[in-house]
Design an enzyme around this catalytic site. Structure first.
Site, mmCIF file in Angstrom:
data_model
loop_
_atom_site.group_PDB
_atom_site.id
_atom_site.type_symbol
_atom_site.label_atom_id
_atom_site.label_comp_id
_atom_site.label_asym_id
_atom_site.label_seq_id
_atom_site.Cartn_x
_atom_site.Cartn_y
_atom_site.Cartn_z
ATOM 1 N N SER A 9 2.168 -10.505 5.750
ATOM 2 C CA SER A 9 2.539 -9.435 5.203
ATOM 3 C C SER A 9 1.143 -8.301 5.439
ATOM 4 O O SER A 9 0.010 -9.091 5.627
ATOM 5 C CB SER A 9 2.604 -9.749 3.595
ATOM 6 O OG SER A 9 3.758 -10.655 3.488
ATOM 7 N N LYS A 10 1.396 -7.311 5.226
ATOM 8 C CA LYS A 10 0.028 -6.570 5.207
ATOM 9 C C LYS A 10 -0.856 -6.791 4.307
ATOM 10 O O LYS A 10 -1.984 -6.580 4.520
ATOM 11 C CB LYS A 10 0.884 -4.976 5.139
ATOM 12 C CG LYS A 10 1.650 -4.532 6.158
ATOM 13 C CD LYS A 10 2.070 -2.966 6.116
ATOM 14 C CE LYS A 10 2.639 -2.481 7.431
ATOM 15 N NZ LYS A 10 3.130 -1.047 7.250
#
Length: 201
Positions: A9-10
């Protein structure tokens, strides 16, 4: 061909290097990488991977939650993998659908997901039934209270105001007021409202 999939995930502030290393060590010849939430279905590299799968391929991930964090979406992905004639392998959980044990485990996960969906449906039905017993009906709430609706209809049928004027006063569309008047007119015998004729002077 073994095809790997890696995801972070960013918001995690990480990269896929550790996953890629593990996938290559497992024999993955091609690896697709995403930086997106596992709750998102529309991950571009995941979609490309699923389109790329061919009969005999094996989709390999480092861990199940890299593929999806939703049981429902995970089963949906597995169905697409199966439809492509491919298999699935998770390195951390030691799941391998090229084996009988791995296929049985995925079938069990599918059954659990279906059981979970049925529980949700049952709870929803029970909640709606309970709401109806207490006089609550689903759907969008009326903008006008029963008193306001009665007053609006009376204003129009009495000739005191036009539908457009009443609509502006209550902040609703004129068609809403028109529908109220139509319903009221069809029930006029029970409501006891009659339209007054203008008197001539």
């Amino acid at each position: 061909m073994l095809i790997g999939y890696a995801r972070v995930s960013k918001s995690e502030g990480q990269d896929t290097s550790a996953q890629v290393t593990a996938l290559k060590k497992a024999g993955a010849k091609r690896i697709f990488e995403d930086k997106a939430s596992g709750a998102r279905w529309d991950r571009p590299e995941l979609q490309r991977l699923l389109d790329h799968l061919r009969p005999g391929d094996v989709l390999v991930v480092w861990k199940l939650d890299r593929l999806s964090r939703s049981m429902r979406d995970l089963i949906h992905i597995m169905e697409q993998v199966h439809a492509a004639g491919a298999a699935f392998r998770s390195l951390t959980e030691a799941i391998d659908t090229t084996t009988a044990a791995g296929r049985m485990l995925m079938q069990m996960l599918g059954s659990i997901a279906e059981f979970e969906r049925e529980i949700i449906r049952e709870r929803t039905r029970a909640g709606l039934a309970e709401a109806r017993r207490h006089g609550r009906v689903g759907g969008r709430r009326h903008k006008l209270s029963p008193e306001a609706r009665a007053e609006a209809v009376e204003d129009i049928l009495s000739g005191r105001k036009t539908a457009a004027r009443v609509a502006r006063a209550y902040g609703v569309h004129p068609s809403t007021i028109s529908r109220l008047v139509t319903v009221s007119a069809s029930q006029s015998a029970g409501i006891g409202i009659t339209k007054r004729k203008p008197t001539s002077r």
